[in-house]
Design a protein around this motif. Structure first.
Motif, PDB file in Angstrom:
ATOM      1  N   ILE A  54       0.843  -1.199   0.000  1.00 36.62           N
ATOM      2  CA  ILE A  54       0.000   0.000   0.000  1.00 36.62           C
ATOM      3  C   ILE A  54       0.882   1.254   0.000  1.00 36.62           C
ATOM      4  O   ILE A  54       0.618   2.224  -0.718  1.00 36.62           O
ATOM      5  N   GLY A  55       1.919   1.218   0.806  1.00 34.29           N
ATOM      6  CA  GLY A  55       2.820   2.364   0.885  1.00 34.29           C
ATOM      7  C   GLY A  55       3.469   2.696  -0.448  1.00 34.29           C
ATOM      8  O   GLY A  55       3.640   3.869  -0.804  1.00 34.29           O
ATOM      9  N   ASP A  56       3.842   1.656  -1.208  1.00 32.07           N
ATOM     10  CA  ASP A  56       4.436   1.891  -2.527  1.00 32.07           C
ATOM     11  C   ASP A  56       3.454   2.616  -3.441  1.00 32.07           C
ATOM     12  O   ASP A  56       3.844   3.525  -4.209  1.00 32.07           O
ATOM     13  N   GLN A  57       2.178   2.229  -3.377  1.00 32.85           N
ATOM     14  CA  GLN A  57       1.183   2.874  -4.230  1.00 32.85           C
ATOM     15  C   GLN A  57       0.931   4.313  -3.796  1.00 32.85           C
ATOM     16  O   GLN A  57       0.785   5.209  -4.634  1.00 32.85           O
ATOM     17  N   LEU A  58       0.911   4.555  -2.498  1.00 33.71           N
ATOM     18  CA  LEU A  58       0.714   5.915  -2.011  1.00 33.71           C
ATOM     19  C   LEU A  58       1.896   6.809  -2.356  1.00 33.71           C
ATOM     20  O   LEU A  58       1.731   7.959  -2.792  1.00 33.71           O
ATOM     21  N   GLU A  59       3.088   6.291  -2.158  1.00 30.08           N
ATOM     22  CA  GLU A  59       4.286   7.088  -2.421  1.00 30.08           C
ATOM     23  C   GLU A  59       4.375   7.492  -3.885  1.00 30.08           C
ATOM     24  O   GLU A  59       4.815   8.597  -4.217  1.00 30.08           O
ATOM     25  N   ALA A  60       3.912   6.629  -4.764  1.00 30.98           N
ATOM     26  CA  ALA A  60       4.013   6.898  -6.195  1.00 30.98           C
ATOM     27  C   ALA A  60       3.186   8.099  -6.626  1.00 30.98           C
ATOM     28  O   ALA A  60       3.493   8.735  -7.637  1.00 30.98           O
ATOM     29  N   ILE A  61       2.122   8.433  -5.874  1.00 30.46           N
ATOM     30  CA  ILE A  61       1.285   9.583  -6.245  1.00 30.46           C
ATOM     31  C   ILE A  61       1.591  10.807  -5.386  1.00 30.46           C
ATOM     32  O   ILE A  61       0.852  11.792  -5.425  1.00 30.46           O
ATOM     33  N   GLY A  62       2.662  10.745  -4.610  1.00 25.01           N
ATOM     34  CA  GLY A  62       3.089  11.907  -3.839  1.00 25.01           C
ATOM     35  C   GLY A  62       2.529  11.986  -2.443  1.00 25.01           C
ATOM     36  O   GLY A  62       2.700  13.005  -1.758  1.00 25.01           O
ATOM     37  N   THR A  63       1.886  10.928  -1.972  1.00 29.56           N
ATOM     38  CA  THR A  63       1.317  10.920  -0.624  1.00 29.56           C
ATOM     39  C   THR A  63       2.410  10.707   0.412  1.00 29.56           C
ATOM     40  O   THR A  63       3.328   9.905   0.204  1.00 29.56           O
ATOM     41  N   ALA A  64       2.293  11.383   1.542  1.00 20.91           N
ATOM     42  CA  ALA A  64       3.277  11.244   2.614  1.00 20.91           C
ATOM     43  C   ALA A  64       2.663  10.749   3.912  1.00 20.91           C
ATOM     44  O   ALA A  64       3.389  10.397   4.842  1.00 20.91           O
ATOM     45  N   HIS A  65       1.338  10.705   3.972  1.00 18.69           N
ATOM     46  CA  HIS A  65       0.657  10.479   5.249  1.00 18.69           C
ATOM     47  C   HIS A  65      -0.621   9.691   4.974  1.00 18.69           C
ATOM     48  O   HIS A  65      -1.320   9.961   3.991  1.00 18.69           O
TER      49      HIS A  65
ATOM     50  N   ALA B 135       2.192  -4.080  13.309  1.00 17.85           N
ATOM     51  CA  ALA B 135       2.686  -4.602  12.031  1.00 17.85           C
ATOM     52  C   ALA B 135       2.232  -3.721  10.880  1.00 17.85           C
ATOM     53  O   ALA B 135       2.996  -3.470   9.932  1.00 17.85           O
ATOM     54  N   TYR B 136       0.994  -3.251  10.944  1.00 21.35           N
ATOM     55  CA  TYR B 136       0.481  -2.334   9.925  1.00 21.35           C
ATOM     56  C   TYR B 136       1.374  -1.098   9.849  1.00 21.35           C
ATOM     57  O   TYR B 136       1.789  -0.678   8.763  1.00 21.35           O
ATOM     58  N   VAL B 137       1.668  -0.519  10.993  1.00 21.34           N
ATOM     59  CA  VAL B 137       2.504   0.683  11.055  1.00 21.34           C
ATOM     60  C   VAL B 137       3.894   0.400  10.509  1.00 21.34           C
ATOM     61  O   VAL B 137       4.443   1.174   9.714  1.00 21.34           O
ATOM     62  N   SER B 138       4.466  -0.737  10.901  1.00 20.71           N
ATOM     63  CA  SER B 138       5.819  -1.086  10.472  1.00 20.71           C
ATOM     64  C   SER B 138       5.913  -1.197   8.958  1.00 20.71           C
ATOM     65  O   SER B 138       6.843  -0.671   8.330  1.00 20.71           O
ATOM     66  N   GLY B 139       4.934  -1.882   8.347  1.00 21.07           N
ATOM     67  CA  GLY B 139       4.967  -2.042   6.901  1.00 21.07           C
ATOM     68  C   GLY B 139       4.771  -0.738   6.160  1.00 21.07           C
ATOM     69  O   GLY B 139       5.390  -0.495   5.115  1.00 21.07           O
ATOM     70  N   LEU B 140       3.922   0.128   6.680  1.00 22.15           N
ATOM     71  CA  LEU B 140       3.610   1.379   6.004  1.00 22.15           C
ATOM     72  C   LEU B 140       4.722   2.406   6.161  1.00 22.15           C
ATOM     73  O   LEU B 140       5.073   3.112   5.209  1.00 22.15           O
ATOM     74  N   GLN B 141       5.285   2.504   7.352  1.00 24.30           N
ATOM     75  CA  GLN B 141       6.274   3.550   7.628  1.00 24.30           C
ATOM     76  C   GLN B 141       7.681   3.180   7.188  1.00 24.30           C
ATOM     77  O   GLN B 141       8.522   4.072   7.000  1.00 24.30           O
ATOM     78  N   GLY B 142       7.967   1.887   7.042  1.00 25.18           N
ATOM     79  CA  GLY B 142       9.299   1.499   6.617  1.00 25.18           C
ATOM     80  C   GLY B 142      10.329   1.694   7.712  1.00 25.18           C
ATOM     81  O   GLY B 142      10.013   1.766   8.903  1.00 25.18           O
ATOM     82  N   ASP B 143      11.578   1.810   7.304  1.00 26.36           N
ATOM     83  CA  ASP B 143      12.681   1.861   8.263  1.00 26.36           C
ATOM     84  C   ASP B 143      12.934   3.250   8.829  1.00 26.36           C
ATOM     85  O   ASP B 143      13.592   3.389   9.863  1.00 26.36           O
ATOM     86  N   SER B 144      12.441   4.290   8.168  1.00 28.24           N
ATOM     87  CA  SER B 144      12.663   5.641   8.658  1.00 28.24           C
ATOM     88  C   SER B 144      11.561   6.542   8.115  1.00 28.24           C
ATOM     89  O   SER B 144      10.916   6.205   7.124  1.00 28.24           O
ATOM     90  N   PRO B 145      11.333   7.700   8.753  1.00 28.99           N
ATOM     91  CA  PRO B 145      10.297   8.605   8.258  1.00 28.99           C
ATOM     92  C   PRO B 145      10.470   8.991   6.796  1.00 28.99           C
ATOM     93  O   PRO B 145       9.498   9.124   6.060  1.00 28.99           O
ATOM     94  N   ALA B 146      11.701   9.155   6.359  1.00 26.67           N
ATOM     95  CA  ALA B 146      11.942   9.576   4.977  1.00 26.67           C
ATOM     96  C   ALA B 146      11.624   8.474   3.976  1.00 26.67           C
ATOM     97  O   ALA B 146      11.396   8.741   2.796  1.00 26.67           O
ATOM     98  N   ASP B 147      11.597   7.214   4.441  1.00 27.21           N
ATOM     99  CA  ASP B 147      11.421   6.089   3.525  1.00 27.21           C
ATOM    100  C   ASP B 147       9.970   5.679   3.319  1.00 27.21           C
ATOM    101  O   ASP B 147       9.635   5.045   2.315  1.00 27.21           O
ATOM    102  N   GLY B 148       9.102   5.984   4.277  1.00 26.63           N
ATOM    103  CA  GLY B 148       7.757   5.444   4.221  1.00 26.63           C
ATOM    104  C   GLY B 148       6.665   6.485   4.316  1.00 26.63           C
ATOM    105  O   GLY B 148       6.891   7.686   4.133  1.00 26.63           O
ATOM    106  N   ILE B 149       5.468   5.986   4.603  1.00 29.69           N
ATOM    107  CA  ILE B 149       4.270   6.814   4.732  1.00 29.69           C
ATOM    108  C   ILE B 149       3.880   6.866   6.206  1.00 29.69           C
ATOM    109  O   ILE B 149       3.802   5.824   6.880  1.00 29.69           O
TER     110      ILE B 149
END
Length: 786
Positions: free
Chosen positions: A155-166, A200-214
């Motif tokens: 989900i995070g990959d799809q959000l990031e692709a359209i410029g979403t950060a949150h 787990a939901y948060v971990s998958g969405l946010q990634g390893d750091s704020p700059a990397d995820g949603i």
């Protein structure tokens, strides 16, 4: 137009705290207040005459209206609300418009501060072309945090692709009143399971750091699932002990263990104090006790509701002041009340220092997300994550593992040798009926949106080598029984009948309408769809009863976001499968499990009651509530929390503790052997519960403290070891302190909360308050294959 390019806040090598203070020092009060506001694509301004707003929205025909932008964005803005989702823009266009708004803010505002674009993603990105996964209650049925994290990473990959950060997910509400329409959005009735899945939901969405995820947003803080009368947004009346131990625990765990970056307030009041103005809740507990350093966003319109719904503010300015003083940093989805914050500062109603604190938190999020460095995305690559076959494959895996086989008399399932199949029921061939309320295609029931998905009927017809006869029988709601006879005939002529029944899910805030009872597809699950009856809506129970009255074996597949009270249906069915709302791969998931023998391993995250009058019926009631019965019924559900059948057979044995005594700050392990005694491979969920013996205060009969989903080959066994801290046995004592109490505890390993297979006794040597620094939230597990 933007400020000095050499300013410290523009230098990425400067520490974030210094960049924040440098930018804050340059801001006017109006620019500060703007950082706490938001705009959506439909935000607009009237023409000079105030008579016609057509052509005056921020986004028109997929493009930015710069005149409206000048009016709404001149001082900057905090959040962009659902550019893709609300704007109904396909990914490439959503990315383009988001880029255009970010470029406008960078080039046309004095300070060039970017916005935080947010979207909804409860069961996938809630916008055009987003992959739709199972609804929250279905993901909880997998009991698989790793799968949850994989889903949200996609989900995070799809959000990031359209410029979403949150993102405004996940939902951590505890589902204890099943009348509530939003039960489907939750991870069930148990705080521990919710905490594991949410983290787990948060971990998958946010990634390893704020700059990397949603950024993930924990919602709704707090107690939203137990509103009076089971109604959305209604008042909540719980003790502080229950609030902390049941409703706050998942939030605390997801913050401490998952580093969640945002929180959303709940709509309701608790003991008369609306959450949107509760400083104790949003500041003292959230920031003071838990050290949460992210930002708090308002649930949509909840600041204005302080005036319009709760009646605790006389004006929008008063509502704004009370909300920001309590700790709500950003008003969503638009700036309705917070537009008065600057005026409140000038009037002396709001201290500028209070305004500054919220602005700091919003700016920190923007800096940490890297938005100041480059807030734009590659438009040409925006569609790539949406065209990835791996996303559909993951949706299918999640869907089939979310199915729960509740009953399977005579090993009827899987149906791998049926020559003829009757498919009946209103949920058999309804695409939208497979989706939860926050899926884009189902969110608003009156809107039409075509999407690609196979219904159960289509998948059965395409993949099953049998003669298939379909007869709807009835609609999901409505009173007509005219078509039931045709469904009965189809069942009589088939080797097996599948009845797909349940409730339609959507968001529905319409007023009570007496004519609704006649309408064929009224949502009775989802936000704003609260009910007083947990039976199947419409005449579906009549349909199933008459089909069950034939000599044909019947499989009832419940496709719904809430557990229904179906004791009579259950008694008459040969097999019962709880499918929840499986998403876009629903049809394939049903065929995989029901026909082709995929062992879903799904287990119920919520108890299935016999009637609405049993509520509350969750497994972890206190002893007197748990054991007291009614004149004509007992207090036990049709199926308990944790229940789920496998196509294999599992036996538990040799539960062994590393120690029979443990210090209050110590750790211990509990190990159990899980053997697959069948001639086929299978999946199971091993559940670990604890029960306190003779505690000082009345405690739940048992509480989940660990679980592990295991795959075991035929005839093989595995040793499952749970490592716990004694602090996990703690509760809030008479002084409201979190403390581990000396005494005996029974550790229980079970197939469900009611099917306990092995027990062992543990003694805690002393009573001790649990310091925040050493509290343990989750049990670690390990497997040793035999």
């Amino acid at each position: 137009m933007t400020a000095d390019s050499d300013a410290a806040y523009r230098d990425s090598t400067v520490p974030t705290s210094r960049r924040i203070e440098d930018l804050l020092s340059r801001m006017t009060v109006e620019e500060k207040a703007a950082q706490l506001g938001s705009v959506s694509p439909s935000s607009g301004v009237a023409d000079n005459a105030g008579e016609d707003e057509d052509g005056h929205e921020l986004v028109e025909d997929g493009e930015l209206n710069r005149e409206v932008a000048d009016e709404l964005l001149g001082d900057g803005v905090g959040h962009l609300t659902r550019v893709g989702g609300e704007g109904s823009l396909p990914p490439e266009q959503a990315a383009s418009v988001t880029n255009e708004i970010q470029e406008y803010l960078a080039e046309e505002t004095r300070l060039g501060v970017p916005a935080i674009p947010h979207e909804e993603c409860l069961s996938g990105y809630m916008g055009p072309e987003g992959t739709t996964f199972p609804q929250g209650i279905g993901m909880a049925s997998t009991w698989d945090p790793d799968l949850m994290a994989a889903v949200t990473d996609t989900i995070g990959d799809q959000l990031e692709a359209i410029g979403t950060a949150h993102a405004l997910s996940p939902v951590l509400d505890v589902a204890r009143d099943l009348r509530w329409g939003r039960v489907e959005e939750t991870f069930g009735e148990d705080p521990y399971l919710i905490a594991e899945m949410a983290t787990a939901y948060v971990s998958g969405l946010q990634g390893d750091s704020p700059a990397d995820g949603i950024s993930a947003t924990l919602k709704h803080f707090v107690g939203h699932g137990v509103g009076a009368g089971g109604k959305n947004r209604s008042s909540v009346d719980v003790s502080e002990r229950t609030l902390r131990e049941v409703h706050m625990f998942p939030f605390e765990a997801a913050i401490q263990e998952g580093d969640a970056e945002a929180v959303m307030n709940a709509y309701h009041d608790i003991d008369g104090v609306p959450c949107a103005k509760d400083e104790w809740l949003l500041t003292d507990v959230l920031r003071g006790e838990w050290d949460f350093d992210g930002h708090v966003v308002s649930d949509y319109f909840s600041v204005d509701f302080l005036k319009e719904e709760h009646g605790v503010a006389a004006t929008q300015q008063e509502a704004a002041v009370s909300a920001v003083e309590a700790g709500i940093d950003v008003e969503l989805p638009n700036t309705d009340c917070y537009e008065y914050l600057a005026e409140a500062v000038r009037d002396g109603d709001l201290a500028e220092e209070t305004l500054d604190e919220s602005v700091r938190r919003v700016l920190r999020a923007k800096f940490e997300k890297g938005l100041f460095d480059d807030p734009t995305v590659d438009v040409d690559a925006a569609t790539d994550p949406y065209e990835d076959e791996a996303a559909s494959g993951l949706a299918r895996e999640a869907a089939r593992d979310s199915l729960v086989v509740c009953k399977n008399e005579g090993d009827l399932l899987p149906l791998d040798d049926a020559d003829s199949v009757a498919v009946v029921g209103p949920k058999a061939d309804d695409k939208k009926g497979m989706l939860g309320d926050y899926a884009y295609a189902a969110h608003y029931p009156e809107e039409e949106y075509e999407f690609e998905a196979d219904t159960p009927l289509a998948a059965i017809e395409n993949r099953v080598d049998a003669d298939v006869t379909y007869a709807q029988g009835c609609t999901a709601t409505g009173t007509s029984t005219d078509k039931i006879g045709r469904a009965v005939e189809a069942a009589e002529d088939a080797d097996v009948a599948l009845a797909f029944v349940g409730a339609r899910s959507a968001v529905d805030f319409s007023d009570v309408d007496a004519e609704k009872s006649e309408k064929p597809m009224v949502p009775t699950s989802g936000e704003g769809c609260d009910v007083t009856d947990l039976g199947l809506p419409g005449v579906q129970e009549q349909l199933v009863a008459q089909v069950e009255g034939t000599d044909t074996p019947v499989v009832v597949v419940l496709v719904s976001g809430k557990p229904h009270a179906i004791p009579e249906i259950d008694a008459g069915a040969d097999a019962v499968v709880q499918a929840w709302l499986p998403g876009e791969e629903a049809g394939n998931a049903v065929v995989d499990v029901v026909f082709e023998g995929h062992d879903s391993g799904g287990h119920l995250p919520v108890s299935m009651p016999k009637s609405v009058g049993q509520l509350p019926v969750h497994y972890s009631r206190k002893p007197n509530t748990y054991s007291e019965t009614y004149v004509y019924d007992d207090a036990q559900p049709v199926y308990p929390f944790g229940h789920g059948l496998s196509y294999a057979e599992f036996e538990y044995s040799d539960l062994d503790l590393s120690d029979v005594e443990v210090e209050p700050s110590g750790t211990f392990t509990a190990s159990v052997t899980v053997e697959n005694t069948a001639d086929r491979d299978g999946s199971d969920v091993v559940q670990l519960y604890v029960s306190a013996e003779n505690p000082d205060l009345a405690r739940p009969v048992r509480e989940l403290v660990g679980f592990e989903r295991v795959d075991v080959d035929a005839g093989e066994s595995t040793r499952v070891t749970f490592e716990l801290g004694a602090s996990q046995l703690a509760y809030h004592d008479r002084n409201a302190d979190l403390a581990v109490e000396a005494g005996d505890y029974e550790l229980q390993v079970g197939h469900s909360a009611e099917e306990i297979a092995e027990t062992a006794r543990l003694s805690v040597t002393d009573t001790k308050r649990v310091p925040r620094t050493s509290r343990r939230y989750f049990t670690e597990t390990s497997l040793d294959r035999a």
